[in-house]
Design a protein around this motif. Structure first.
Motif, PDB file in Angstrom:
ATOM      1  N   GLU A 135      16.195 -92.413  41.919  1.00 22.97           N
ATOM      2  CA  GLU A 135      15.609 -91.332  41.127  1.00 22.97           C
ATOM      3  C   GLU A 135      15.031 -90.227  41.992  1.00 22.97           C
ATOM      4  O   GLU A 135      15.076 -89.049  41.623  1.00 22.97           O
ATOM      5  CB  GLU A 135      14.528 -91.895  40.193  1.00 22.97           C
ATOM      6  CG  GLU A 135      15.076 -92.739  39.053  1.00 22.97           C
ATOM      7  CD  GLU A 135      13.993 -93.192  38.108  1.00 22.97           C
ATOM      8  OE1 GLU A 135      12.884 -92.632  38.161  1.00 22.97           O
ATOM      9  OE2 GLU A 135      14.241 -94.101  37.302  1.00 22.97           O
ATOM     10  N   GLN A 138      18.102 -87.122  46.931  1.00 25.78           N
ATOM     11  CA  GLN A 138      18.447 -85.705  46.999  1.00 25.78           C
ATOM     12  C   GLN A 138      19.808 -85.521  47.645  1.00 25.78           C
ATOM     13  O   GLN A 138      20.139 -86.187  48.629  1.00 25.78           O
ATOM     14  CB  GLN A 138      17.392 -84.929  47.800  1.00 25.78           C
ATOM     15  CG  GLN A 138      17.656 -83.414  47.836  1.00 25.78           C
ATOM     16  CD  GLN A 138      16.673 -82.670  48.709  1.00 25.78           C
ATOM     17  OE1 GLN A 138      16.123 -83.231  49.654  1.00 25.78           O
ATOM     18  NE2 GLN A 138      16.444 -81.396  48.417  1.00 25.78           N
ATOM     19  N   GLN A 153      26.841 -75.694  37.829  1.00 29.19           N
ATOM     20  CA  GLN A 153      25.453 -75.889  37.413  1.00 29.19           C
ATOM     21  C   GLN A 153      25.287 -76.293  35.951  1.00 29.19           C
ATOM     22  O   GLN A 153      24.461 -77.171  35.639  1.00 29.19           O
ATOM     23  CB  GLN A 153      24.629 -74.644  37.715  1.00 29.19           C
ATOM     24  CG  GLN A 153      23.113 -74.892  37.677  1.00 29.19           C
ATOM     25  CD  GLN A 153      22.675 -75.913  38.704  1.00 29.19           C
ATOM     26  OE1 GLN A 153      22.974 -75.781  39.894  1.00 29.19           O
ATOM     27  NE2 GLN A 153      21.966 -76.950  38.255  1.00 29.19           N
ATOM     28  N   ASP A 157      23.299 -79.656  34.848  1.00 30.05           N
ATOM     29  CA  ASP A 157      22.130 -79.620  33.962  1.00 30.05           C
ATOM     30  C   ASP A 157      22.263 -80.598  32.800  1.00 30.05           C
ATOM     31  O   ASP A 157      21.255 -81.082  32.268  1.00 30.05           O
ATOM     32  CB  ASP A 157      21.929 -78.209  33.414  1.00 30.05           C
ATOM     33  CG  ASP A 157      21.499 -77.216  34.488  1.00 30.05           C
ATOM     34  OD1 ASP A 157      21.018 -77.679  35.541  1.00 30.05           O
ATOM     35  OD2 ASP A 157      21.661 -76.000  34.283  1.00 30.05           O
ATOM     36  N   HIS A 161      21.408 -86.874  36.360  1.00 29.01           N
ATOM     37  CA  HIS A 161      21.394 -86.947  37.820  1.00 29.01           C
ATOM     38  C   HIS A 161      21.534 -85.574  38.476  1.00 29.01           C
ATOM     39  O   HIS A 161      21.422 -85.460  39.697  1.00 29.01           O
ATOM     40  CB  HIS A 161      22.516 -87.864  38.314  1.00 29.01           C
ATOM     41  CG  HIS A 161      22.472 -89.233  37.719  1.00 29.01           C
ATOM     42  ND1 HIS A 161      21.604 -90.206  38.151  1.00 29.01           N
ATOM     43  CD2 HIS A 161      23.174 -89.786  36.684  1.00 29.01           C
ATOM     44  CE1 HIS A 161      21.777 -91.307  37.432  1.00 29.01           C
ATOM     45  NE2 HIS A 161      22.715 -91.075  36.538  1.00 29.01           N
ATOM     46  N   LYS A 163      19.611 -83.113  38.556  1.00 26.78           N
ATOM     47  CA  LYS A 163      18.386 -82.593  39.189  1.00 26.78           C
ATOM     48  C   LYS A 163      18.276 -83.028  40.647  1.00 26.78           C
ATOM     49  O   LYS A 163      17.468 -82.467  41.406  1.00 26.78           O
ATOM     50  CB  LYS A 163      17.158 -83.069  38.412  1.00 26.78           C
ATOM     51  CG  LYS A 163      16.955 -84.565  38.382  1.00 26.78           C
ATOM     52  CD  LYS A 163      15.729 -84.946  37.568  1.00 26.78           C
ATOM     53  CE  LYS A 163      15.482 -86.451  37.549  1.00 26.78           C
ATOM     54  NZ  LYS A 163      16.579 -87.190  36.858  1.00 26.78           N
ATOM     55  N   LYS A 164      19.060 -84.013  41.048  1.00 27.33           N
ATOM     56  CA  LYS A 164      19.034 -84.458  42.436  1.00 27.33           C
ATOM     57  C   LYS A 164      19.837 -83.536  43.352  1.00 27.33           C
ATOM     58  O   LYS A 164      19.761 -83.660  44.576  1.00 27.33           O
ATOM     59  CB  LYS A 164      19.607 -85.877  42.547  1.00 27.33           C
ATOM     60  CG  LYS A 164      18.951 -86.913  41.651  1.00 27.33           C
ATOM     61  CD  LYS A 164      19.737 -88.214  41.678  1.00 27.33           C
ATOM     62  CE  LYS A 164      19.240 -89.213  40.647  1.00 27.33           C
ATOM     63  NZ  LYS A 164      20.095 -90.425  40.577  1.00 27.33           N
ATOM     64  N   THR A 166      20.971 -79.980  45.024  1.00 22.87           N
ATOM     65  CA  THR A 166      20.595 -78.614  45.388  1.00 22.87           C
ATOM     66  C   THR A 166      21.789 -77.973  46.080  1.00 22.87           C
ATOM     67  O   THR A 166      22.282 -78.516  47.083  1.00 22.87           O
ATOM     68  CB  THR A 166      19.389 -78.594  46.349  1.00 22.87           C
ATOM     69  OG1 THR A 166      18.275 -79.234  45.716  1.00 22.87           O
ATOM     70  CG2 THR A 166      19.017 -77.169  46.714  1.00 22.87           C
TER      71      THR A 166
END
Length: 548
Positions: A135, A138, A153, A157, A161, A163-164, A166
């Motif tokens: 959780e 990254q 993106q 969204d 997962h 949100k991990k 970038t």
């Protein structure tokens, strides 16, 4: 009209050439039937491979499926013609289900928490790997094309997962330099970008320690249409990848393997450093690890046999899970056989060997039978976690002998009997770790509750531990104890105890009660070889309450 299938991988080219050979054979009456038959068999094997891999691999999640559909239906030629991308992006670059599942599996196997992806394209690989991250994991994806970040993106969204992930846009080498300057490191790096820069990416990763000590590098397309090993190939990308493969092969810092999945996947790991002649490196156990084990590996309990008393709930249950997760087989001991079986089943679901045993540790016959049952099943005992205990509250002037005896029979007499019975096994084999559960009450008088018999019994557990710890260490058995503070349980939140909770919280510098998970690492440490020089110690974990 659907575009004709374009071969892209070695297997797809084999299928293409076999189809042509079959057509030639069928149009030539002079070709023997046996040759045509063998051509068909070869074609069946080659044609069926990719489909079978897809069928037998775990199916992708819905967000991944949506991302794949969006990717293959997109008009990438028009996107480039409209000036939205710097390069014309071929649809063959898209990661598919099998490749995605392989990347996901590699993240799981390497226990990666941080992943660097060099070359994202539409994000299928990034999301596949993110699904395997914890959780708080990254994934940083380096992507040259800003358009692709905007493309992926919305699907990220939608996924829990996403949100991990970038996405850093711009030249990958610039991003890598920024990450190196910040001292960032990654457990796994996946390279799937411009082929001519593969060597530069690889060298930068190792030379600037972007890869963690036990990290892995995965490199895609390293078989590139088979052109890396065809002698007559003049393909520019094929030559770049051939040079990369040879460079990695010649690098003494690593070992590697090429997996012939689709267009080739190379997995690379750093090998342990071995000093050369005249090296200035102090090559001792600090450098290479005790018995060659790094410090976290020394905490592993693989092959060890453990038991935990009072393991049907609370602290004991948490201890059992922790020891099992560290690699031990665990016997779940509890007076309530049903509770013991539930916890044993929990461990089984996690792939941990376990057994449930019903025992009242205040009875010597139960204690001995408990030991005998474990030895009968698993041959020995390496770790004895004596955790069972009871607590009865009463003012000292009102404490009955019955309450005193019941408390001491379990908390002190029972702990002693368990230590002695397990000790007989451990002393005979010359190895053992005994971990007793004492209490912060062995150090201070917790208040405002009144619990004379409990406090005194737990002080006795500490002295028992200290005495056994000194007597048995020279025979290979270490004895230590853990003294938890007040542990958060459902009972504590009852209406009658709420005023006490507020008083306790005011006495705890940490500002909260202990969770059973706060104690798990301690029991693993005391059970492991990493604590071999510790004995007779009372390890206090109470958020600082005993300091006030």
């Amino acid at each position: 009209m659907q575009a004709a299938k374009v071969s892209d991988t070695p297997v797809e080219f084999v299928v293409e050439y076999l189809l042509k050979a079959k057509e030639i054979a069928e149009n030539n009456a002079n070709v023997p039937a046996e040759l045509r038959d063998n051509l068909q068999k070869a074609l069946d094997i080659a044609c069926g491979l990719d489909g079978y891999l897809e069928q037998m691999s775990s199916q992708e999640s819905e967000p991944l499926a949506e991302l794949y559909r969006k990717s293959i239906s997109h008009d990438w030629n028009k996107v480039h013609e409209d000036g939205k991308t710097l390069f014309r992006l071929p649809v063959t670059c898209i990661t598919g289900q099998v490749e995605g599942q392989v990347l996901k599996m590699l993240v799981h196997m390497s226990k990666a928490k941080r992943v660097l992806e060099i070359g994202m394209f539409t994000g299928y690989g990034a999301l596949s790997m993110a699904e395997a991250l914890p959780e708080n994991g990254q994934l940083i994806a380096c992507e040259l094309e800003p358009y692709l970040k905007d493309f992926a993106q919305p699907i990220f969204d939608k996924s829990p997962h996403g949100k991990k992930i970038t996405v850093r846009t711009g030249p990958a080498m610039d991003t890598m330099k920024e990450l190196a300057a910040m001292g960032e490191q990654f457990d796994m790096v996946f390279i799937d970008a411009d082929k001519h820069n593969y060597i530069n990416y690889y060298k930068f990763l190792l030379d600037h320690n972007l890869l963690r000590i036990d990290g892995v590098i995965c490199v895609d397309n390293t078989l590139f249409k088979g052109r890396v090993y065809l002698k007559d190939s003049a393909d520019d990308f094929g030559k770049a990848l051939q040079d990369f493969n040879q460079f990695v092969t010649n690098d003494p810092r690593v070992e590697q393997v090429i997996i012939p999945l689709r267009d080739g996947l190379t997995i690379i790991r750093r090998v342990p450093y071995i000093p050369q002649l005249k090296s200035t490196v102090t090559y001792d156990e600090v450098f290479r690890g005790v018995q060659g084990k790094q410090v976290l590996d020394r905490l592993r309990l693989d092959g060890k046999v453990a038991y935990v008393t009072g393991a049907g709930q609370g602290i004991g249950r948490a201890f059992a899970h922790a020891l099992g997760e560290a690699g031990a087989k665990v016997a779940i001991i509890d007076m309530d056989k049903g509770k013991a079986e539930i916890v044993a089943h929990e461990l089984t679901l996690k792939g941990i060997s376990s057994m449930a045993v019903s025992a009242d540790i205040s009875k010597p016959e139960d204690v001995q039978k408990m030991i005998d049952d474990i030895v009968s099943k698993w041959g020995t005992i390496h770790i004895a976690c004596n955790n069972a205990g009871i607590n009865k509250n009463s003012a000292s002037e009102d404490t009955s002998l019955e309450e005193w005896d019941q408390t001491f029979n379990v908390n002190l007499r029972g702990t002693f009997m368990c230590c002695q019975a397990a000790g007989h096994v451990m002393l005979k084999q010359g190895y053992g770790k005994i971990i007793n559960t004492a209490s912060m009450a062995s150090l201070i008088v917790p208040h405002p509750q009144k619990q004379l018999s409990y406090n005194t019994s737990k002080a006795g557990v500490v002295k028992l531990t200290q005495t056994l710890g000194t007597e048995w260490i020279d025979r290979g058995v270490r004895v230590n104890c853990i003294s938890p503070g007040i542990v958060d349980t459902p009972l504590i939140h009852s209406e009658s105890l709420e005023p006490l909770v507020q008083r306790w919280l005011s006495d705890i510098p940490a500002g909260r009660l202990a969770q059973v998970t706060d104690l798990q690492a301690a029991v693993v440490y005391l059970a492991s070889d990493a604590s071999d020089y510790m004995t007779g110690h009372n390890l206090v974990i109470e958020g600082g309450q005993s300091l006030w």
